[in-house]
Design a protein around this motif. Structure first.
Motif, PDB file in Angstrom:
ATOM      1  N   LEU A  33       0.820  -1.213   0.000  1.00 23.50           N
ATOM      2  CA  LEU A  33       0.000   0.000   0.000  1.00 23.50           C
ATOM      3  C   LEU A  33       0.857   1.267   0.000  1.00 23.50           C
ATOM      4  CD1 LEU A  33      -2.827  -1.056   2.487  1.00 23.50           C
ATOM      5  CD2 LEU A  33      -3.055  -0.691   0.020  1.00 23.50           C
ATOM      6  N   GLN A  34       1.962   1.253   0.747  1.00 25.87           N
ATOM      7  CA  GLN A  34       2.854   2.416   0.764  1.00 25.87           C
ATOM      8  C   GLN A  34       3.457   2.639  -0.620  1.00 25.87           C
ATOM      9  OE1 GLN A  34       3.616   4.842   2.739  1.00 25.87           O
ATOM     10  NE2 GLN A  34       2.798   4.196   4.699  1.00 25.87           N
ATOM     11  N   ALA A  35       3.938   1.574  -1.222  1.00 27.64           N
ATOM     12  CA  ALA A  35       4.612   1.693  -2.522  1.00 27.64           C
ATOM     13  C   ALA A  35       3.664   2.138  -3.633  1.00 27.64           C
ATOM     14  CB  ALA A  35       5.256   0.352  -2.895  1.00 27.64           C
ATOM     15  N   ASN A  36       2.445   1.649  -3.610  1.00 25.15           N
ATOM     16  CA  ASN A  36       1.533   1.887  -4.726  1.00 25.15           C
ATOM     17  C   ASN A  36       0.512   3.002  -4.517  1.00 25.15           C
ATOM     18  OD1 ASN A  36       2.359  -0.295  -6.602  1.00 25.15           O
ATOM     19  ND2 ASN A  36       1.816  -1.574  -4.855  1.00 25.15           N
ATOM     20  N   HIS A  37       0.230   3.341  -3.244  1.00 27.22           N
ATOM     21  CA  HIS A  37      -0.861   4.290  -2.996  1.00 27.22           C
ATOM     22  C   HIS A  37      -0.544   5.328  -1.922  1.00 27.22           C
ATOM     23  CE1 HIS A  37      -3.271   1.638  -5.474  1.00 27.22           C
ATOM     24  NE2 HIS A  37      -2.839   0.639  -4.740  1.00 27.22           N
ATOM     25  N   ASN A  38       0.678   5.309  -1.402  1.00 25.31           N
ATOM     26  CA  ASN A  38       1.060   6.231  -0.328  1.00 25.31           C
ATOM     27  C   ASN A  38       0.091   6.149   0.850  1.00 25.31           C
ATOM     28  OD1 ASN A  38       2.730   8.146   0.891  1.00 25.31           O
ATOM     29  ND2 ASN A  38       1.488   9.838   0.132  1.00 25.31           N
ATOM     30  N   LEU A  39      -0.312   4.932   1.191  1.00 21.83           N
ATOM     31  CA  LEU A  39      -1.215   4.669   2.315  1.00 21.83           C
ATOM     32  C   LEU A  39      -0.562   3.667   3.255  1.00 21.83           C
ATOM     33  CD1 LEU A  39      -4.772   3.933   0.834  1.00 21.83           C
ATOM     34  CD2 LEU A  39      -4.152   5.806   2.360  1.00 21.83           C
ATOM     35  N   SER A  40      -0.738   3.874   4.547  1.00 21.95           N
ATOM     36  CA  SER A  40      -0.347   2.834   5.492  1.00 21.95           C
ATOM     37  C   SER A  40      -1.482   1.815   5.565  1.00 21.95           C
ATOM     38  CB  SER A  40      -0.096   3.429   6.879  1.00 21.95           C
ATOM     39  OG  SER A  40      -1.321   3.814   7.486  1.00 21.95           O
ATOM     40  N   ALA A  41      -1.194   0.657   6.134  1.00 23.12           N
ATOM     41  CA  ALA A  41      -2.232  -0.353   6.299  1.00 23.12           C
ATOM     42  C   ALA A  41      -3.352   0.177   7.183  1.00 23.12           C
ATOM     43  CB  ALA A  41      -1.636  -1.634   6.888  1.00 23.12           C
ATOM     44  N   ARG A  42      -3.019   0.864   8.258  1.00 23.66           N
ATOM     45  CA  ARG A  42      -4.048   1.436   9.147  1.00 23.66           C
ATOM     46  C   ARG A  42      -4.896   2.471   8.417  1.00 23.66           C
ATOM     47  NH1 ARG A  42      -4.859  -1.095  14.172  1.00 23.66           N
ATOM     48  NH2 ARG A  42      -2.835  -1.835  14.845  1.00 23.66           N
ATOM     49  N   GLU A  43      -4.283   3.286   7.588  1.00 21.09           N
ATOM     50  CA  GLU A  43      -5.040   4.276   6.818  1.00 21.09           C
ATOM     51  C   GLU A  43      -6.011   3.574   5.870  1.00 21.09           C
ATOM     52  OE1 GLU A  43      -1.728   7.878   6.745  1.00 21.09           O
ATOM     53  OE2 GLU A  43      -1.716   6.355   5.155  1.00 21.09           O
ATOM     54  N   TYR A  44      -5.522   2.526   5.221  1.00 17.01           N
ATOM     55  CA  TYR A  44      -6.382   1.758   4.321  1.00 17.01           C
ATOM     56  C   TYR A  44      -7.554   1.170   5.096  1.00 17.01           C
ATOM     57  CZ  TYR A  44      -8.240  -1.934   1.433  1.00 17.01           C
ATOM     58  OH  TYR A  44      -9.100  -2.741   0.746  1.00 17.01           O
TER      59      TYR A  44
END
Length: 150
Positions: A33-44
């Motif tokens: 998620l960080q690499a592809n969407h600039n999101l942490s797992a918790r944010e997702y």
């Protein structure tokens, strides 16, 4: 039960296996998620929880409900919500019937990001489970996760 009780040892070993599987899955999802969407797992997960509640006007959760759903303290949840709100992915507003209540809702931008990130999350989860399925102590847990999804 004593510290040398075989049942306690098996219980502890099973708990450790569950923790190992969880850590591997969360790490794989986090990196993807960080690499592809600039999101942490918790944010997702926060966007996902709110996105499932989203039904147009009125689709929202109170902050305590959000904290419970993503298994964070209320203060950590507030910081997470603030980060996503600053990015335009969430909104917060006062409850119209109880001015003490604060609701959180996913924005249209948040819903769009969630839709693009969901396949990444799902693929990372499948990959982590496929990898873990090669380790004998993790096979029963992997099977349980896969069974619950069918």
């Amino acid at each position: 039960m004593t510290a040398h009780d075989p049942a306690l040892t098996a219980l502890a070993q099973n708990w450790l296996a569950l923790a190992v599987l969880h850590g591997r899955i969360e790490g794989r999802i986090e990196r993807a998620l960080q690499a592809n969407h600039n999101l942490s797992a918790r944010e997702y997960w926060l966007l996902d929880v709110l996105g499932r509640q989203h039904d147009g006007e009125g689709g929202h959760l109170q902050m305590k409900q959000v904290a419970d759903a993503i298994v964070l303290s209320q203060s950590a949840t507030t910081r997470l919500v603030t980060r996503l709100e600053d990015r335009g992915l969430l909104t917060r507003y006062l409850c119209p019937t109880d001015r003490r209540g604060i609701y959180t809702d996913v924005s249209e931008e948040g819903l769009a990001l969630l839709e693009t990130a969901r396949p990444t999350n799902d693929a990372a989860l499948r990959d982590a489970l496929d990898e873990a399925a090669h380790e004998p102590e993790l096979i029963p847990l992997v099977d349980a996760v896969r069974r619950s999804a069918s």
